[in-house]
Scaffold this active site. Structure first.
Site, mmCIF file in Angstrom:
data_model
loop_
_atom_site.group_PDB
_atom_site.id
_atom_site.type_symbol
_atom_site.label_atom_id
_atom_site.label_comp_id
_atom_site.label_asym_id
_atom_site.label_seq_id
_atom_site.Cartn_x
_atom_site.Cartn_y
_atom_site.Cartn_z
ATOM 1 N N ASN A 58 7.439 -10.733 -0.846
ATOM 2 C CA ASN A 58 6.592 -9.659 -1.370
ATOM 3 C C ASN A 58 6.757 -8.434 -0.474
ATOM 4 O O ASN A 58 6.615 -8.532 0.750
ATOM 5 C CB ASN A 58 5.122 -10.090 -1.357
ATOM 6 C CG ASN A 58 4.180 -8.942 -1.683
ATOM 7 O OD1 ASN A 58 4.063 -8.532 -2.836
ATOM 8 N ND2 ASN A 58 3.528 -8.375 -0.667
ATOM 9 N N GLU A 59 7.057 -7.307 -1.068
ATOM 10 C CA GLU A 59 7.178 -6.039 -0.328
ATOM 11 C C GLU A 59 7.881 -6.264 1.023
ATOM 12 O O GLU A 59 7.360 -5.906 2.081
ATOM 13 C CB GLU A 59 5.799 -5.392 -0.148
ATOM 14 C CG GLU A 59 5.163 -5.031 -1.469
ATOM 15 C CD GLU A 59 3.930 -4.131 -1.395
ATOM 16 O OE1 GLU A 59 3.459 -3.833 -0.285
ATOM 17 O OE2 GLU A 59 3.449 -3.718 -2.477
ATOM 18 N N GLU A 109 -4.731 -12.547 -5.469
ATOM 19 C CA GLU A 109 -4.341 -12.735 -4.065
ATOM 20 C C GLU A 109 -5.513 -13.349 -3.294
ATOM 21 O O GLU A 109 -6.682 -13.173 -3.666
ATOM 22 C CB GLU A 109 -3.980 -11.361 -3.469
ATOM 23 C CG GLU A 109 -3.529 -11.431 -2.024
ATOM 24 C CD GLU A 109 -2.822 -10.145 -1.574
ATOM 25 O OE1 GLU A 109 -2.874 -9.136 -2.304
ATOM 26 O OE2 GLU A 109 -2.219 -10.176 -0.473
ATOM 27 N N TYR A 137 1.131 1.612 -7.653
ATOM 28 C CA TYR A 137 -0.313 1.811 -7.848
ATOM 29 C C TYR A 137 -0.595 3.250 -8.236
ATOM 30 O O TYR A 137 0.127 4.168 -7.815
ATOM 31 C CB TYR A 137 -1.075 1.474 -6.561
ATOM 32 C CG TYR A 137 -1.155 -0.018 -6.305
ATOM 33 C CD1 TYR A 137 -2.114 -0.790 -6.932
ATOM 34 C CD2 TYR A 137 -0.244 -0.658 -5.450
ATOM 35 C CE1 TYR A 137 -2.188 -2.168 -6.717
ATOM 36 C CE2 TYR A 137 -0.313 -2.032 -5.228
ATOM 37 C CZ TYR A 137 -1.294 -2.776 -5.868
ATOM 38 O OH TYR A 137 -1.359 -4.134 -5.659
ATOM 39 N N GLU A 184 2.739 -5.631 -9.461
ATOM 40 C CA GLU A 184 1.526 -5.043 -8.873
ATOM 41 C C GLU A 184 1.404 -3.638 -9.426
ATOM 42 O O GLU A 184 2.260 -2.782 -9.161
ATOM 43 C CB GLU A 184 1.582 -5.004 -7.348
ATOM 44 C CG GLU A 184 1.364 -6.357 -6.709
ATOM 45 C CD GLU A 184 1.195 -6.299 -5.198
ATOM 46 O OE1 GLU A 184 0.652 -5.305 -4.679
ATOM 47 O OE2 GLU A 184 1.628 -7.271 -4.546
ATOM 48 N N GLN A 190 -6.194 -6.305 -9.294
ATOM 49 C CA GLN A 190 -6.080 -7.744 -9.282
ATOM 50 C C GLN A 190 -7.144 -8.332 -10.197
ATOM 51 O O GLN A 190 -8.069 -7.634 -10.579
ATOM 52 C CB GLN A 190 -6.244 -8.253 -7.857
ATOM 53 C CG GLN A 190 -5.165 -7.746 -6.906
ATOM 54 C CD GLN A 190 -5.144 -8.526 -5.598
ATOM 55 O OE1 GLN A 190 -5.829 -9.519 -5.428
ATOM 56 N NE2 GLN A 190 -4.329 -8.038 -4.646
HETATM 57 O O1 AHR Z 1 -2.786 -5.647 -3.984
HETATM 58 C C1 AHR Z 1 -3.029 -5.347 -2.649
HETATM 59 C C2 AHR Z 1 -1.753 -5.249 -1.826
HETATM 60 O O2 AHR Z 1 -0.984 -4.178 -2.265
HETATM 61 C C3 AHR Z 1 -0.801 -6.407 -1.888
HETATM 62 O O3 AHR Z 1 -1.159 -7.444 -1.049
HETATM 63 C C4 AHR Z 1 0.489 -5.794 -1.461
HETATM 64 O O4 AHR Z 1 1.608 -6.452 -1.987
HETATM 65 C C5 AHR Z 1 0.375 -4.358 -1.908
HETATM 66 O O5 AHR Z 1 0.712 -3.476 -0.937
#
Ligand code: AHR
Length: 548
Positions: free
Chosen positions: A217-218, A72, A297, A352, A401
């Site tokens: 995205n999201e 990103e 995550y 992600e 990332q």
């Molecule tokens: O990876 C960091 C962020 O996490 C990304 O920009 C977003 O899509 C997610 O919330």
């Protein structure tokens, strides 16, 4: 380790064993059953784990795209991590760091997702082409100035240098379908349109290939706070109009379109998956999707508070417990997808994932800088194993990332570069790219710490395209080695060879000063009576091929 633990002290162990032997003698004499005896064996006398592999059985292909990356426009992920500019003293090719390219080439990265993330829904591609770049802000990530020096051509050049495919996320949140459609025309048409001529003027004559297109995205959060119904109507428009014109991607190698999917297992996200997949079920000729994205995550709780360095066994066990929830999450969303897409045409794309810890002290909190330890190597292996077990539905994943951000492969500081423990897991897992999953059976046992109980070991197996069998074995237990006896049906093993990754402590890290603290070491084993006996170091990841 807790000093009170029976395995903690070398001097305590003989006394403990003596009392155990006395107990066993007494128990035999008093006629207790063997089951009772086994139950009394203390946790520190680890049982040998029996694992069996039947070479005649096979599962789905482990799509190499599950080893995808995410880069990103965030912190030093692109700027400094990849892009230094052609006038930099850091060796580069057209502004892109040579050291980073060489390290990534060795990983055979299948695809890279760019430009975001949340950044994607504020990105306007025209700012990043041509000789005069528009200087903008990056309000999502630290509010810093963005020179847009790294734009479309630089991204495609970077991919070309590392040999990866493009996964481009278009701006659904604050852009328009027309802006996104024109970006794809600019990138992919071979016809002499004005946009194609602009592309040629800016340095690229022929059309680019774009393998994957992210439709937002999201969108339930940073991508526009949409309801699932609103998103679906937006997504259909983007799916319809944002076309890939590359002549080589018409009949074969068509660009796959990935819709926004869930960000967890709560009801709002199961509803999201339901609404998008229900819409998919009745899609018409005019729009389609090939993937549903999922973000998850390993964080514990928001805001991220776990330290990435200087932690102990408790935090090691807690984080690994959280990370194993990935399996349930995939089961939950796969079940909804199965309802509307039993043929599994739509992939679940975990684009992600990874560990998200508290920012390192002294760094810009908006840059999401964290260290990467042996714990992250174990975490990466456990997640890759989960994806491989779900190979029928999970056909792509992108760790967050790639460089300098969150669970990175590589960290840079000016001219210095260091490879992280996670990098080495990706390198060790190379044989699993596009290999065929081979089911194995084993009783993982339990590693217990306080009230946390985790499987002691985790193992996946696969057969590569050359017919070789591979095992990836993780010993989660940070205190004891794991002895695994592998029985093979259908192949005769003579030996096994590969690499093992471990380190003295669960929080061991590679630093610019000590870059080789966590590195894989050669591993080998011989077969006896047709069985392989493997001894896995505590807190380790081992990948081996079986020599026949
Ligand atoms: O990876 C960091 C962020 O996490 C990304 O920009 C977003 O899509 C997610 O919330």
């Amino acid at each position: 380790m807790d000093p009170a633990h029976p395995c903690a002290s070398k001097t305590a162990r003989p006394a403990f064993l003596v009392s155990k032997i006395m107990f066993l003698a007494h128990a035999v004499l008093s006629g207790l059953t063997v089951i009772t005896l086994i139950a009394m064996i203390p946790a520190c006398v680890a049982q040998k784990i029996q694992l069996s592999l039947d070479a005649s059985k096979s599962g789905d292909k482990i799509d190499r795209n599950i080893f995808g990356q995410f880069a990103e426009d965030l912190g030093h992920g692109l700027y400094e991590g990849i892009w230094v500019g052609s006038d930099s003293t850091i060796p580069n090719t057209r502004g892109i760091r040579n050291d980073v390219v060489a390290a990534l080439k060795a990983l055979r990265v299948p695809n890279v997702r760019w430009p975001g993330g949340c950044f994607a829904d504020e990105y306007h591609w025209r700012n990043g082409i041509g000789p005069q770049r528009v200087v903008t802000l990056n309000p999502n990530w630290g509010g810093v100035i963005d020179t847009n020096a790294f734009g479309t051509h630089e991204f495609m050049d970077f991919l070309d240098q590392i040999g990866a495919e493009a996964y481009v996320s278009v701006n659904v949140g604050s852009g328009t379908p027309r802006e996104a459609a024109e970006w794809l025309e600019y990138l992919t048409t071979a016809q002499p349109t004005t946009l194609a001529k602009d592309r040629a003027t800016n340095g690229h004559q022929g059309p680019y290939k774009v393998g994957y297109l992210g439709l937002g995205n999201e969108s339930w959060d940073c991508g526009g706070n949409m309801t699932p119904e609103y998103y679906v109507s937006q997504m259909k428009t983007y799916s319809r109009f944002v076309r890939n014109f590359n002549p080589e991607q018409q009949d074969k190698n068509q660009m796959l379109k990935i819709a926004v999917g869930p960000g967890g297992g709560e009801p709002r996200w199961t509803e999201w998956t339901d609404v998008v997949m229900k819409a998919y079920q009745s899609h018409t000729w005019s729009w389609d999707i090939n993937g549903l994205s999922m973000h998850s995550y390993t964080v514990g709780k928001w805001p991220p508070a776990f330290a990435s360095t200087g932690f102990g066994e408790t935090e090691y066990a807690q984080i690994l417990k959280y990370t194993l929830e990935m399996d349930d999450l995939i089961n939950k969303h796969s079940a909804i997808m199965d309802k509307y897409d039993p043929q599994k045409k739509v992939a679940l794309v975990v684009d992600e994932w990874g560990a998200w810890y508290a920012p390192l002290l002294g760094t810009n909190p908006g840059f999401l800088v964290q260290q990467n330890s042996l714990r992250d190597a174990v975490l990466a292996a456990l997640n890759l194993n989960i994806f491989a077990r779900h190979a029928d539905r999970v056909r792509m994943a992108n760790i967050a990332q790639m460089i300098n951000v969150l669970q990175a492969m590589i960290m840079t500081n000016k001219e210095k570069m260091v490879l992280t423990p996670t990098y080495y897991v990706y390198k060790m897992y190379l044989p699993f790219q596009d290999a065929t999953f081979v089911p194995v059976t084993f009783d993982a046992g339990a590693y217990k710490h306080g009230d946390i109980s985790l499987p002691r070991v985790d193992v996946i197996a696969a057969k590569d395209t050359a017919g070789n069998f591979w095992l990836a074995l993780t010993n989660i237990d940070p205190n004891q080695p794991a002895e695994i006896e592998v029985s093979l049906n259908g192949i005769t093993a003579k030996s096994a060879a590969g690499e093992a990754l471990s380190a003295p402590k669960v929080d061991s890290v590679n630093t610019f000063e000590e870059p080789k603290a966590v590195e894989p070491k050669p591993f080998s084993a011989k077969a006896a009576d047709g069985k392989l006996v493997l001894t896995l170091e505590p807190k380790s990841v081992t990948v081996i091929s079986i020599g026949q």
